[in-house]
Design a protein around this motif. Structure first.
Motif, PDB file in Angstrom:
ATOM      1  N   ILE A  23       0.838  -1.208   0.000  1.00  0.00           N
ATOM      2  CA  ILE A  23       0.000   0.000   0.000  1.00  0.00           C
ATOM      3  C   ILE A  23       0.868   1.252   0.000  1.00  0.00           C
ATOM      4  CG2 ILE A  23      -1.644   1.344   1.386  1.00  0.00           C
ATOM      5  CD1 ILE A  23      -2.809  -1.408   2.280  1.00  0.00           C
ATOM      6  N   ALA A  24       1.932   1.241   0.822  1.00  0.00           N
ATOM      7  CA  ALA A  24       2.832   2.397   0.883  1.00  0.00           C
ATOM      8  C   ALA A  24       3.496   2.630  -0.474  1.00  0.00           C
ATOM      9  CB  ALA A  24       3.892   2.183   1.960  1.00  0.00           C
ATOM     10  N   GLY A  25       3.910   1.518  -1.104  1.00  0.00           N
ATOM     11  CA  GLY A  25       4.531   1.625  -2.423  1.00  0.00           C
ATOM     12  C   GLY A  25       3.581   2.201  -3.462  1.00  0.00           C
ATOM     13  N   LEU A  26       2.322   1.727  -3.421  1.00  0.00           N
ATOM     14  CA  LEU A  26       1.321   2.231  -4.362  1.00  0.00           C
ATOM     15  C   LEU A  26       1.034   3.713  -4.124  1.00  0.00           C
ATOM     16  CD1 LEU A  26      -1.175  -0.776  -4.375  1.00  0.00           C
ATOM     17  CD2 LEU A  26       0.203   0.017  -6.305  1.00  0.00           C
ATOM     18  N   LEU A  27       0.947   4.099  -2.854  1.00  0.00           N
ATOM     19  CA  LEU A  27       0.699   5.507  -2.526  1.00  0.00           C
ATOM     20  C   LEU A  27       1.851   6.402  -2.973  1.00  0.00           C
ATOM     21  CD1 LEU A  27      -0.947   5.206   1.014  1.00  0.00           C
ATOM     22  CD2 LEU A  27      -2.048   5.918  -1.123  1.00  0.00           C
ATOM     23  N   LEU A  28       3.098   5.929  -2.736  1.00  0.00           N
ATOM     24  CA  LEU A  28       4.260   6.701  -3.184  1.00  0.00           C
ATOM     25  C   LEU A  28       4.273   6.854  -4.700  1.00  0.00           C
ATOM     26  CD1 LEU A  28       7.122   5.378  -0.865  1.00  0.00           C
ATOM     27  CD2 LEU A  28       6.215   7.699  -0.950  1.00  0.00           C
ATOM     28  N   GLY A  29       3.942   5.765  -5.380  1.00  0.00           N
ATOM     29  CA  GLY A  29       3.879   5.813  -6.839  1.00  0.00           C
ATOM     30  C   GLY A  29       2.820   6.780  -7.320  1.00  0.00           C
ATOM     31  N   LEU A  30       1.675   6.781  -6.641  1.00  0.00           N
ATOM     32  CA  LEU A  30       0.586   7.684  -6.994  1.00  0.00           C
ATOM     33  C   LEU A  30       0.990   9.143  -6.773  1.00  0.00           C
ATOM     34  CD1 LEU A  30      -2.378   8.074  -7.857  1.00  0.00           C
ATOM     35  CD2 LEU A  30      -3.007   7.852  -5.446  1.00  0.00           C
ATOM     36  N   VAL A  31       1.619   9.412  -5.613  1.00  0.00           N
ATOM     37  CA  VAL A  31       2.082  10.770  -5.308  1.00  0.00           C
ATOM     38  C   VAL A  31       3.086  11.239  -6.357  1.00  0.00           C
ATOM     39  CG1 VAL A  31       3.431  12.150  -3.673  1.00  0.00           C
ATOM     40  CG2 VAL A  31       1.613  10.637  -2.837  1.00  0.00           C
ATOM     41  N   TYR A  32       3.998  10.338  -6.736  1.00  0.00           N
ATOM     42  CA  TYR A  32       5.003  10.692  -7.753  1.00  0.00           C
ATOM     43  C   TYR A  32       4.333  11.064  -9.073  1.00  0.00           C
ATOM     44  CZ  TYR A  32       8.593  10.130 -11.306  1.00  0.00           C
ATOM     45  OH  TYR A  32       9.424  10.338 -12.374  1.00  0.00           O
ATOM     46  N   GLN A  33       3.360  10.258  -9.490  1.00  0.00           N
ATOM     47  CA  GLN A  33       2.671  10.517 -10.755  1.00  0.00           C
ATOM     48  C   GLN A  33       1.903  11.843 -10.717  1.00  0.00           C
ATOM     49  OE1 GLN A  33       2.932   8.984 -13.661  1.00  0.00           O
ATOM     50  NE2 GLN A  33       4.418   7.590 -12.740  1.00  0.00           N
ATOM     51  N   VAL A  34       1.299  12.114  -9.551  1.00  0.00           N
ATOM     52  CA  VAL A  34       0.511  13.341  -9.411  1.00  0.00           C
ATOM     53  C   VAL A  34       1.412  14.578  -9.407  1.00  0.00           C
ATOM     54  CG1 VAL A  34      -0.937  14.647  -7.798  1.00  0.00           C
ATOM     55  CG2 VAL A  34      -1.432  12.241  -8.260  1.00  0.00           C
ATOM     56  N   THR A  35       2.583  14.479  -8.758  1.00  0.00           N
ATOM     57  CA  THR A  35       3.458  15.648  -8.599  1.00  0.00           C
ATOM     58  C   THR A  35       4.509  15.785  -9.695  1.00  0.00           C
ATOM     59  OG1 THR A  35       4.975  14.386  -7.172  1.00  0.00           O
ATOM     60  CG2 THR A  35       3.193  15.610  -6.092  1.00  0.00           C
ATOM     61  N   LYS A  36       4.708  14.739 -10.504  1.00  0.00           N
ATOM     62  CA  LYS A  36       5.788  14.752 -11.502  1.00  0.00           C
ATOM     63  C   LYS A  36       5.648  15.918 -12.480  1.00  0.00           C
ATOM     64  CE  LYS A  36       5.704  11.642 -14.747  1.00  0.00           C
ATOM     65  NZ  LYS A  36       5.815  10.383 -15.521  1.00  0.00           N
ATOM     66  N   ASN A  37       4.486  16.065 -13.078  1.00  0.00           N
ATOM     67  CA  ASN A  37       4.285  17.127 -14.071  1.00  0.00           C
ATOM     68  C   ASN A  37       4.348  18.528 -13.466  1.00  0.00           C
ATOM     69  OD1 ASN A  37       4.135  15.326 -16.191  1.00  0.00           O
ATOM     70  ND2 ASN A  37       1.906  15.178 -16.141  1.00  0.00           N
ATOM     71  N   PRO A  38       3.677  18.777 -12.324  1.00  0.00           N
ATOM     72  CA  PRO A  38       3.799  20.110 -11.716  1.00  0.00           C
ATOM     73  C   PRO A  38       5.244  20.475 -11.354  1.00  0.00           C
ATOM     74  CG  PRO A  38       1.923  18.960 -10.783  1.00  0.00           C
ATOM     75  CD  PRO A  38       2.656  17.960 -11.628  1.00  0.00           C
ATOM     76  N   ILE A  39       6.006  19.500 -10.859  1.00  0.00           N
ATOM     77  CA  ILE A  39       7.410  19.762 -10.521  1.00  0.00           C
ATOM     78  C   ILE A  39       8.190  20.097 -11.777  1.00  0.00           C
ATOM     79  CG2 ILE A  39       9.552  18.676  -9.720  1.00  0.00           C
ATOM     80  CD1 ILE A  39       7.839  17.176  -7.639  1.00  0.00           C
ATOM     81  N   ALA A  40       7.968  19.320 -12.841  1.00  0.00           N
ATOM     82  CA  ALA A  40       8.660  19.579 -14.110  1.00  0.00           C
ATOM     83  C   ALA A  40       8.301  20.958 -14.658  1.00  0.00           C
ATOM     84  CB  ALA A  40       8.312  18.498 -15.130  1.00  0.00           C
ATOM     85  N   GLU A  41       7.028  21.328 -14.512  1.00  0.00           N
ATOM     86  CA  GLU A  41       6.580  22.651 -14.978  1.00  0.00           C
ATOM     87  C   GLU A  41       7.239  23.771 -14.177  1.00  0.00           C
ATOM     88  OE1 GLU A  41       2.334  22.727 -14.825  1.00  0.00           O
ATOM     89  OE2 GLU A  41       2.108  21.152 -16.333  1.00  0.00           O
ATOM     90  N   GLN A  42       7.335  23.584 -12.870  1.00  0.00           N
ATOM     91  CA  GLN A  42       7.978  24.592 -12.023  1.00  0.00           C
ATOM     92  C   GLN A  42       9.459  24.719 -12.350  1.00  0.00           C
ATOM     93  OE1 GLN A  42       6.632  26.847  -9.924  1.00  0.00           O
ATOM     94  NE2 GLN A  42       4.697  26.042 -10.714  1.00  0.00           N
ATOM     95  N   GLU A  43      10.125  23.585 -12.611  1.00  0.00           N
ATOM     96  CA  GLU A  43      11.539  23.614 -12.972  1.00  0.00           C
ATOM     97  C   GLU A  43      11.736  24.335 -14.301  1.00  0.00           C
ATOM     98  OE1 GLU A  43      12.735  19.535 -12.883  1.00  0.00           O
ATOM     99  OE2 GLU A  43      13.107  19.541 -10.719  1.00  0.00           O
ATOM    100  N   ALA A  44      10.837  24.075 -15.249  1.00  0.00           N
ATOM    101  CA  ALA A  44      10.917  24.734 -16.557  1.00  0.00           C
ATOM    102  C   ALA A  44      10.711  26.244 -16.418  1.00  0.00           C
ATOM    103  CB  ALA A  44       9.889  24.148 -17.517  1.00  0.00           C
ATOM    104  N   LYS A  45       9.754  26.634 -15.555  1.00  0.00           N
ATOM    105  CA  LYS A  45       9.502  28.066 -15.322  1.00  0.00           C
ATOM    106  C   LYS A  45      10.706  28.730 -14.659  1.00  0.00           C
ATOM    107  CE  LYS A  45       4.456  27.879 -14.987  1.00  0.00           C
ATOM    108  NZ  LYS A  45       3.285  27.984 -14.073  1.00  0.00           N
ATOM    109  N   ALA A  46      11.318  28.035 -13.699  1.00  0.00           N
ATOM    110  CA  ALA A  46      12.495  28.578 -13.014  1.00  0.00           C
ATOM    111  C   ALA A  46      13.652  28.749 -13.989  1.00  0.00           C
ATOM    112  CB  ALA A  46      12.901  27.661 -11.858  1.00  0.00           C
ATOM    113  N   LYS A  47      13.811  27.771 -14.881  1.00  0.00           N
ATOM    114  CA  LYS A  47      14.874  27.842 -15.888  1.00  0.00           C
ATOM    115  C   LYS A  47      14.636  29.001 -16.842  1.00  0.00           C
ATOM    116  CE  LYS A  47      16.028  23.888 -17.573  1.00  0.00           C
ATOM    117  NZ  LYS A  47      15.988  22.649 -18.369  1.00  0.00           N
ATOM    118  N   GLU A  48      13.392  29.161 -17.278  1.00  0.00           N
ATOM    119  CA  GLU A  48      13.034  30.258 -18.179  1.00  0.00           C
ATOM    120  C   GLU A  48      13.260  31.608 -17.499  1.00  0.00           C
ATOM    121  OE1 GLU A  48      11.655  32.061 -21.703  1.00  0.00           O
ATOM    122  OE2 GLU A  48      12.163  29.972 -21.334  1.00  0.00           O
ATOM    123  N   ALA A  49      12.883  31.700 -16.212  1.00  0.00           N
ATOM    124  CA  ALA A  49      13.067  32.945 -15.468  1.00  0.00           C
ATOM    125  C   ALA A  49      14.549  33.281 -15.325  1.00  0.00           C
ATOM    126  CB  ALA A  49      12.416  32.836 -14.096  1.00  0.00           C
ATOM    127  N   ALA A  50      15.361  32.264 -15.083  1.00  0.00           N
ATOM    128  CA  ALA A  50      16.808  32.480 -14.957  1.00  0.00           C
ATOM    129  C   ALA A  50      17.396  32.958 -16.277  1.00  0.00           C
ATOM    130  CB  ALA A  50      17.497  31.197 -14.504  1.00  0.00           C
TER     131      ALA A  50
END
Length: 201
Positions: free
Chosen positions: A17-44
């Motif tokens: 269950i913990a593994g499934l939850l971690l996997g779910l959290v990763y999938q949910v946060t992966k794109n927003p994190i990538a978007e934030q990193e891209a925005k930070a790179k563009e701002a820099a």
């Protein structure tokens, strides 16, 4: 025996269950994190090349011969972006460097360099130096690199008197040295790999 098997089953179920939850959290946060990193790179990029409306990633080539001999063994070039004007003409480069010489760990920043070797400025991406000392790099060191065209920078504790000199942060020589070496590493990569000009050519 039955109790041990029961406990083992419970532990296995919890782990799954913990593994499934971690996997779910990763999938949910992966794109927003990538978007934030891209925005930070563009701002820099925009911060160090304000007149460039577009940027294009190019591959980081092998570090040039003499990299370690020049004193950059603790520095790495992470990314290189071409800075282009509205018509697609190359204005210069945004070079992202990591230096491992910081007092509190790695310091990562982007450097904007025009084709003639002029440093537009630097944008600090990550730093974890001592509060009140090395963390002053943003306020004290960063502005000093802007609009300078030199082959290499040096820091001084006695007040900068030349274009290539940077005033050290009081009480934070290690941070000053790390940032200065990182900028110099980026300039050396620009001069040797990207074929850029310098003030002393």
């Amino acid at each position: 025996m039955k109790e041990m098997m029961k406990n083992t089953g419970i532990l296995l179920a919890i782990t799954l269950i913990a593994g499934l939850l971690l996997g779910l959290v990763y999938q949910v946060t992966k794109n927003p994190i990538a978007e934030q990193e891209a925005k930070a790179k563009e701002a820099a990029c925009q911060e160090v090349f304000q007149d460039a409306p577009s940027f294009a990633m190019i591959g980081v080539e092998a570090l040039p011969a003499g990299w370690n001999e020049e004193g950059y063994a603790q520095e790495s070039v992470d990314e290189v972006m071409e800075a282009k004007d509205a018509s697609g003409e190359l204005l210069g480069y945004v070079i992202t460097v990591t230096t491992k010489e910081g007092y509190g760990g790695d310091i990562r920043f982007s450097i904007g360099v025009r084709l003639d070797g002029t440093v537009n400025g630097i944008s600090i991406l990550s730093i974890a130096e001592t509060a009140g000392l090395g963390m002053q790099a943003e306020a004290v060191l960063k502005p000093q690199f802007a609009d300078r065209n030199v082959e290499k920078f040096a820091y001084t504790k006695n007040g900068a008197s030349a274009d290539n000199e940077i005033d050290a942060i009081s009480g934070a020589t290690i941070t000053t040295n790390a940032v200065t070496n990182g900028v110099n590493a980026g300039l050396y990569y620009f001069q040797t790999v990207l074929g850029g000009g310098s003030a002393n050519e």
